[in-house]
Design a protein around this motif. Structure first.
Motif, short mmCIF file in Angstrom:
data_model
loop_
_atom_site.label_atom_id
_atom_site.label_comp_id
_atom_site.label_asym_id
_atom_site.label_seq_id
_atom_site.Cartn_x
_atom_site.Cartn_y
_atom_site.Cartn_z
N GLY A 3 0.82 -1.20 0.00
CA GLY A 3 0.00 0.00 0.00
C GLY A 3 0.85 1.24 0.00
N ASN A 4 0.18 2.34 0.17
CA ASN A 4 0.85 3.63 0.16
C ASN A 4 0.80 4.25 1.54
N LEU A 5 1.92 4.75 1.97
CA LEU A 5 1.99 5.46 3.23
C LEU A 5 2.71 6.78 2.98
N VAL A 6 2.29 7.80 3.64
CA VAL A 6 2.90 9.12 3.49
C VAL A 6 3.89 9.33 4.62
N VAL A 7 5.10 9.75 4.25
CA VAL A 7 6.11 10.10 5.25
C VAL A 7 6.61 11.50 4.92
N VAL A 17 10.41 5.57 8.99
CA VAL A 17 9.67 4.49 8.33
C VAL A 17 8.56 4.06 9.29
N PRO A 18 7.31 4.12 8.84
CA PRO A 18 6.20 3.78 9.74
C PRO A 18 6.35 2.37 10.34
N ILE A 21 5.35 -0.79 8.39
CA ILE A 21 6.31 -1.30 7.42
C ILE A 21 7.46 -2.00 8.13
N ARG A 22 8.00 -1.36 9.17
CA ARG A 22 9.11 -1.97 9.90
C ARG A 22 8.72 -3.33 10.45
N ASP A 23 7.53 -3.43 11.02
CA ASP A 23 7.07 -4.71 11.59
C ASP A 23 6.89 -5.75 10.50
N ALA A 24 6.26 -5.36 9.39
CA ALA A 24 6.00 -6.32 8.31
C ALA A 24 7.30 -6.82 7.68
N ARG A 25 8.30 -5.96 7.63
CA ARG A 25 9.58 -6.31 7.01
C ARG A 25 10.57 -6.92 7.99
#
Length: 87
Positions: A3-7, A17-18, A21-25
């Protein structure tokens, strides 16, 4: 996770990095990340993921033979150019 996340780029150029994302990766504190600047944007991945990607892209390829073939093609082109000049 897709998906798309805004940073936002913060002061000193830092980007957070949200956590999703960090958890999923599986990126934890100290994980080395590789940033690849492409014509379509920035690709961010862990060093381990980058290694796997390169191995997948090169699997089944004989790089030495490809280089030999490339050099042979160049030599044939040089021979053709010499023949034109002499001929």
């Amino acid at each position: 996770m897709s998906g798309n996340l805004v940073v936002t780029v913060g002061d000193k150029g830092r980007v957070v990095v949200p956590s999703e994302i960090r958890d999923a990766r599986g990126w934890v504190k100290g994980t080395t990340l590789i940033g690849i600047d492409t014509s379509k944007g920035l690709l961010l991945m862990s060093r381990d993921d980058a290694r796997r990607m390169v191995k997948e892209q090169l699997s089944g390829r004989d790089l030495a033979q490809e280089l030999i073939d490339e050099r042979a093609d160049e030599a044939r082109g040089d021979d053709d150019e010499i023949a034109k000049r002499v001929g």
